[in-house]
Design an enzyme around this catalytic site. Structure first.
Site, PDB file in Angstrom:
ATOM      1  N   HIS A 168     -14.041  -1.468  13.884  1.00 40.18           N
ATOM      2  CA  HIS A 168     -12.953  -2.211  14.517  1.00 40.18           C
ATOM      3  C   HIS A 168     -11.882  -1.217  14.975  1.00 40.18           C
ATOM      4  O   HIS A 168     -11.506  -0.299  14.239  1.00 40.18           O
ATOM      5  CB  HIS A 168     -12.386  -3.215  13.503  1.00 40.18           C
ATOM      6  CG  HIS A 168     -11.147  -3.877  13.978  1.00 40.18           C
ATOM      7  ND1 HIS A 168     -11.053  -4.449  15.228  1.00 40.18           N
ATOM      8  CD2 HIS A 168      -9.944  -4.063  13.383  1.00 40.18           C
ATOM      9  CE1 HIS A 168      -9.846  -4.950  15.379  1.00 40.18           C
ATOM     10  NE2 HIS A 168      -9.153  -4.733  14.265  1.00 40.18           N
ATOM     11  N   ASN A 213      -6.131  -2.834  20.113  1.00 34.85           N
ATOM     12  CA  ASN A 213      -6.848  -3.638  19.126  1.00 34.85           C
ATOM     13  C   ASN A 213      -7.091  -5.038  19.695  1.00 34.85           C
ATOM     14  O   ASN A 213      -6.145  -5.775  19.947  1.00 34.85           O
ATOM     15  CB  ASN A 213      -5.977  -3.687  17.858  1.00 34.85           C
ATOM     16  CG  ASN A 213      -6.554  -4.561  16.763  1.00 34.85           C
ATOM     17  OD1 ASN A 213      -7.475  -5.328  16.980  1.00 34.85           O
ATOM     18  ND2 ASN A 213      -5.987  -4.438  15.575  1.00 34.85           N
ATOM     19  N   CYS A 241     -10.253 -10.162  12.754  1.00 35.76           N
ATOM     20  CA  CYS A 241     -10.884  -8.977  13.363  1.00 35.76           C
ATOM     21  C   CYS A 241     -12.309  -8.758  12.862  1.00 35.76           C
ATOM     22  O   CYS A 241     -13.034  -7.922  13.398  1.00 35.76           O
ATOM     23  CB  CYS A 241     -10.041  -7.744  13.113  1.00 35.76           C
ATOM     24  SG  CYS A 241      -8.333  -7.973  13.606  1.00 35.76           S
TER      25      CYS A 241
HETATM   26  O1  UT7 Z   1      -6.758  -5.518  13.150  1.00 34.62           O
HETATM   27  C1  UT7 Z   1      -6.210  -5.137  11.926  1.00 34.62           C
HETATM   28  C2  UT7 Z   1      -4.753  -5.257  12.091  1.00 34.62           C
HETATM   29  N1  UT7 Z   1      -3.886  -4.203  11.978  1.00 34.62           N
HETATM   30  C3  UT7 Z   1      -4.058  -2.941  11.561  1.00 34.62           C
HETATM   31  O2  UT7 Z   1      -5.091  -2.439  11.269  1.00 34.62           O
HETATM   32  C4  UT7 Z   1      -2.814  -2.136  11.456  1.00 34.62           C
HETATM   33  C5  UT7 Z   1      -2.832  -1.179  10.287  1.00 34.62           C
HETATM   34  N2  UT7 Z   1      -1.568  -0.475  10.193  1.00 34.62           N
HETATM   35  C6  UT7 Z   1      -1.211   0.500  11.057  1.00 34.62           C
HETATM   36  O3  UT7 Z   1      -1.969   0.821  11.969  1.00 34.62           O
HETATM   37  C7  UT7 Z   1       0.107   1.196  10.856  1.00 34.62           C
HETATM   38  O4  UT7 Z   1       0.658   0.813   9.623  1.00 34.62           O
HETATM   39  C8  UT7 Z   1       1.134   0.916  11.994  1.00 34.62           C
HETATM   40  C9  UT7 Z   1       0.668   1.566  13.270  1.00 34.62           C
HETATM   41  C10 UT7 Z   1       1.260  -0.605  12.231  1.00 34.62           C
HETATM   42  C11 UT7 Z   1       2.496   1.447  11.640  1.00 34.62           C
HETATM   43  O5  UT7 Z   1       2.403   2.839  11.380  1.00 34.62           O
HETATM   44  P1  UT7 Z   1       3.137   3.481  10.124  1.00 34.62           P
HETATM   45  O6  UT7 Z   1       2.878   4.919  10.188  1.00 34.62           O
HETATM   46  O7  UT7 Z   1       2.656   2.713   8.918  1.00 34.62           O
HETATM   47  O8  UT7 Z   1       4.646   3.197  10.453  1.00 34.62           O
HETATM   48  P2  UT7 Z   1       5.726   2.368   9.607  1.00 34.62           P
HETATM   49  O9  UT7 Z   1       5.435   0.915   9.659  1.00 34.62           O
HETATM   50  O10 UT7 Z   1       5.877   3.023   8.260  1.00 34.62           O
HETATM   51  O11 UT7 Z   1       7.037   2.642  10.430  1.00 34.62           O
HETATM   52  C12 UT7 Z   1       7.610   3.957  10.501  1.00 34.62           C
HETATM   53  C13 UT7 Z   1       8.811   3.901  11.406  1.00 34.62           C
HETATM   54  C14 UT7 Z   1       9.825   2.818  11.049  1.00 34.62           C
HETATM   55  O12 UT7 Z   1      11.096   3.325  11.291  1.00 34.62           O
HETATM   56  P3  UT7 Z   1      11.998   3.857  10.058  1.00 34.62           P
HETATM   57  O13 UT7 Z   1      12.159   2.691   9.120  1.00 34.62           O
HETATM   58  O14 UT7 Z   1      11.203   4.983   9.435  1.00 34.62           O
HETATM   59  O15 UT7 Z   1      13.255   4.300  10.724  1.00 34.62           O
HETATM   60  C15 UT7 Z   1       9.547   1.740  12.062  1.00 34.62           C
HETATM   61  O16 UT7 Z   1      10.676   0.939  12.346  1.00 34.62           O
HETATM   62  O17 UT7 Z   1       8.414   3.640  12.749  1.00 34.62           O
HETATM   63  C16 UT7 Z   1       9.183   2.559  13.279  1.00 34.62           C
HETATM   64  N3  UT7 Z   1       8.330   1.848  14.242  1.00 34.62           N
HETATM   65  C17 UT7 Z   1       8.304   2.149  15.546  1.00 34.62           C
HETATM   66  N4  UT7 Z   1       8.987   3.055  16.292  1.00 34.62           N
HETATM   67  C18 UT7 Z   1       8.699   3.112  17.594  1.00 34.62           C
HETATM   68  C19 UT7 Z   1       7.454   0.849  14.000  1.00 34.62           C
HETATM   69  N5  UT7 Z   1       6.844   0.490  15.145  1.00 34.62           N
HETATM   70  C20 UT7 Z   1       7.362   1.286  16.129  1.00 34.62           C
HETATM   71  C21 UT7 Z   1       7.133   1.390  17.505  1.00 34.62           C
HETATM   72  N6  UT7 Z   1       7.824   2.322  18.191  1.00 34.62           N
HETATM   73  N7  UT7 Z   1       6.242   0.620  18.149  1.00 34.62           N
END
Ligand code: UT7
Length: 320
Positions: free
Chosen positions: A247, A277, A111
């Protein structure tokens, strides 16, 4: 620094997929995606390819810059999703736009690819190797997604952005880049495995995988520091910057960076709501959108910043 952006272009696939449609593809909800990321839709390639979008973005940038293709002596494409292992996307663009005098190659800084490309173009200009460069970020990330992995597939989109960079006295004021290979396990996608007469393996396609929270923490910690370092080097304060083009990964990352820099959210334009993204494509695409909306005026001070897999990051301060 002897380089200035004199034209921009971009290209998105025709097909837009909103979060509601994504609910039918994978176990997610519009509400979760919006509230955790700010993303509402993304464009997904159907007929388009990384090369076709990069070529179109390049053509538009060349037209916008009012240069002739023969004047271009360097083409750099930041991409992790080229259509072919070889020839590079850049070589295919060189042929498609008849930039017959250009040296062309791809680079992989995920990225941060556009920022790394800009730094290379500037260095070529500083040492007299190039006068007019095309720097492009282009991705078809949809082909690298596991559509059953909701933690990654909802975030990414396809598209390309391009800039024509010319050797000029006023333009890029400073550039900062960095890498932390130790964070490589936060975001990865395997290539083909070793497979030859000595090693026989069943080969299945590999998909992008991510530890989202690790990438989030890295971005919020590293990006403000890189931007401040670039501002210091340029001798410019954050208050003098008109726009910070970051980004487009997550609205919460952008808000956190704005807060750390003590700058208002209005200075951080976004298109992640519409585009998601697009890895190396996101910064040049956003820049082109602003440029075409007439929001970038000659003399404006702008910051560009990219960050992602590697881990890699880059920031630049420039005068438009
Ligand atoms: O280009 C650079 C690349 N990437 C990034 O910059 C990404 C950086 N990270 C992020 O943007 C965030 O960490 C995410 C958007 C990827 C995830 O958000 P989060 O607030 O960190 O969520 P999490 O991974 O802690 O997940 C929370 C919950 C989990 O469920 P439980 O374990 O709490 O029951 C996940 O399974 O959300 C669940 N979850 C979803 N639910 C519905 C994860 N993805 C999804 C989804 N829809 N798409």
């Amino acid at each position: 620094m002897p380089a200035r952006i004199i034209g921009t272009g971009s290209c998105l696939p025709i097909r837009k997929v909103d979060n509601k449609e994504l609910e039918k593809w994978t176990d997610t909800t519009d509400e979760w995606i919006r509230s955790r990321t700010g993303i509402e839709s993304r464009y997904i390639a159907v007929e388009e390819t990384t090369t076709s979008m990069a070529v179109e973005a390049a053509r538009r940038a060349v037209e916008n810059a009012e240069v002739r293709a023969e004047e271009i002596d360097l083409i750099i494409v930041g991409t992790v999703s080229g259509d072919m292992c070889f020839p590079s996307t850049a070589c295919q663009i060189q042929n498609a736009i008849s930039a017959v005098n250009a040296t062309a190659f791809d680079l992989n800084a995920a990225c941060a690819g556009f920022l790394f490309g800009l730094a290379i173009a500037e260095s070529y200009m500083a040492c007299g190797r190039a006068e007019t460069a095309l720097v492009i970020g282009a991705e078809t990330l949809s082909k690298m997604m596991d559509w059953n992995d909701r933690s990654t597939c909802v975030l990414f989109g396809d598209g390309a952005g391009a800039a024509v960079v010319r050797k000029e006295e006023v333009g890029i004021l400073s550039m900062v880049q960095g890498t932390d290979g130790g964070g490589g396990d936060a975001l990865w996608c395997h290539n083909r495995p070793v497979n030859n007469p000595l090693v026989k393996k069943e080969w299945k396609p590999e998909y992008a995988r991510m530890n989202g929270q690790a990438v989030f923490r890295f971005a919020v910690k590293t990006v403000p520091g890189a931007v401040m370092q670039a501002l210091d080097q340029a001798g410019i304060s954050a208050g003098q910057i008109k726009y910070f083009l970051l980004h487009q990964a997550n609205i919460r990352i952008i808000e956190a960076v704005a807060k750390k820099l003590g700058q208002p959210a209005e200075k951080f334009p976004t298109n992640l709501q519409e585009c998601g993204n697009i890895s190396a494509g996101s910064v040049p695409l956003l820049m082109d959108m602003l440029n075409r909306q007439g929001r970038l005026q000659k003399g404006d001070k702008i910051v560009l910043a990219g960050f992602g897999a590697g881990l890699t990051w880059g920031a630049a301060v420039l005068t438009w």
